[in-house]
Design a protein around this motif. Structure first.
Motif, PDB file in Angstrom:
ATOM      1  N   MET A 124      -0.056 -56.441   0.934  1.00 47.46           N
ATOM      2  CA  MET A 124      -1.363 -56.646   1.697  1.00 47.46           C
ATOM      3  C   MET A 124      -0.722 -58.064   2.845  1.00 47.46           C
ATOM      4  N   ARG A 125      -0.217 -58.770   2.603  1.00 47.83           N
ATOM      5  CA  ARG A 125       0.139 -59.904   3.422  1.00 47.83           C
ATOM      6  C   ARG A 125       0.928 -59.290   4.775  1.00 47.83           C
ATOM      7  N   ILE A 126       1.929 -58.192   4.503  1.00 48.63           N
ATOM      8  CA  ILE A 126       2.717 -57.622   5.567  1.00 48.63           C
ATOM      9  C   ILE A 126       1.642 -56.598   6.270  1.00 48.63           C
ATOM     10  N   ASP A 127       0.661 -56.082   5.653  1.00 45.02           N
ATOM     11  CA  ASP A 127      -0.075 -55.507   6.661  1.00 45.02           C
ATOM     12  C   ASP A 127      -1.099 -56.151   7.281  1.00 45.02           C
ATOM     13  N   LEU A 132      -0.041 -58.975   8.611  1.00 47.34           N
ATOM     14  CA  LEU A 132       0.701 -59.227   9.732  1.00 47.34           C
ATOM     15  C   LEU A 132       0.911 -58.345  10.782  1.00 47.34           C
ATOM     16  N   VAL A 133       1.024 -57.214  10.275  1.00 51.16           N
ATOM     17  CA  VAL A 133       1.001 -56.111  11.367  1.00 51.16           C
ATOM     18  C   VAL A 133      -0.206 -56.133  12.194  1.00 51.16           C
ATOM     19  N   GLN A 134      -1.460 -56.256  11.448  1.00 55.55           N
ATOM     20  CA  GLN A 134      -2.619 -56.261  12.236  1.00 55.55           C
ATOM     21  C   GLN A 134      -2.657 -57.321  13.237  1.00 55.55           C
ATOM     22  N   LYS A 135      -2.232 -58.632  12.702  1.00 55.98           N
ATOM     23  CA  LYS A 135      -2.216 -59.736  13.643  1.00 55.98           C
ATOM     24  C   LYS A 135      -1.414 -59.599  14.618  1.00 55.98           C
ATOM     25  N   VAL A 136      -0.253 -58.949  14.665  1.00 53.30           N
ATOM     26  CA  VAL A 136       0.741 -58.573  15.656  1.00 53.30           C
ATOM     27  C   VAL A 136      -0.016 -57.631  16.836  1.00 53.30           C
ATOM     28  N   GLU A 137      -0.518 -56.709  16.121  1.00 57.99           N
ATOM     29  CA  GLU A 137      -1.466 -55.619  17.156  1.00 57.99           C
ATOM     30  C   GLU A 137      -2.503 -56.499  17.826  1.00 57.99           C
ATOM     31  N   GLN A 173      10.912 -57.657  13.191  1.00 49.59           N
ATOM     32  CA  GLN A 173      10.991 -58.359  11.942  1.00 49.59           C
ATOM     33  C   GLN A 173      10.164 -57.933  10.915  1.00 49.59           C
ATOM     34  N   ILE A 174       8.858 -57.687  11.163  1.00 49.90           N
ATOM     35  CA  ILE A 174       7.808 -57.140  10.117  1.00 49.90           C
ATOM     36  C   ILE A 174       8.362 -55.870   9.695  1.00 49.90           C
TER      37      ILE A 174
END
Length: 181
Positions: free
Chosen positions: A56-59, A61-66, A92-93
């Motif tokens: 969930m934390r990775i997901d 981060l993906v949303q934040k980068v987008e 990196q993600i």
């Protein structure tokens, strides 16, 4: 307890019934004590929950980068260093996701890949679920591997989250639209 719910009314039919389970048969090998087996199951549940939390934390981060990418595109900044930094963070993600879940292209082709965290957890659950003797030494070693992997992923995620928070501040300082968490 047996409860009847009809037309929004709750009616207790019977109270709790206590009973004691007895094994159907005695195995030929001595198994682990039930408290150890139960403790192992609780440990496995905790590892599974930790694994889900990492995903969930990775997901997030993906949303934040987008979102940061959209903010960067909507800003009046000239393309340059911030674009490159954001691309590096995205890589990196993705590398972290590949470590966690395996390389999707290799998995699609059926190529052998190192065991993933999810595969290890599934293997543990299957191994213990069909065992009448409790967790084995190999199961214990797998738990140790999982704990080490989770600690590594969590440390990498914490560092990435901090870096992305700093990057977010750089975006705002450069005039990009604000990103909500």
């Amino acid at each position: 307890s047996l409860v009847l719910v009809m037309d929004g009314k709750v009616q207790w039919e019977e109270g709790p019934v206590r009973f004691q389970l007895k094994p159907l048969y005695q195995g030929s090998l001595e198994g682990k004590p039930l408290n150890e087996v139960n403790a192992f199951w609780r440990k496995l549940e905790a590892l599974s929950a930790q694994s889900d939390a990492v995903r969930m934390r990775i997901d997030r981060l993906v949303q934040k980068v987008e979102a940061q990418q959209v903010a960067l595109q909507r800003s009046a900044m000239v393309p340059g260093d911030l674009d490159q930094a954001l691309t590096d963070y995205r890589k990196q993600i993705q590398a972290l996701k590949t470590q966690l879940d395996g390389d999707p292209l290799r998995l699609e082709m059926g190529e052998k890949v190192p065991p993933t965290m999810g595969e290890r957890i599934f293997s543990l659950a299957r191994s213990v679920a069909y065992s009448s003797y409790g967790p084995t030494e190999t199961n214990g070693q797998t738990v140790g591997i999982l704990e080490e992997e989770l600690a590594t992923y969590e440390a990498k995620l914490t560092a990435l989250e901090a870096t992305l928070a700093q990057f977010n501040a750089q975006l705002e300082a450069a005039g990009a639209p604000r990103i909500q968490d």
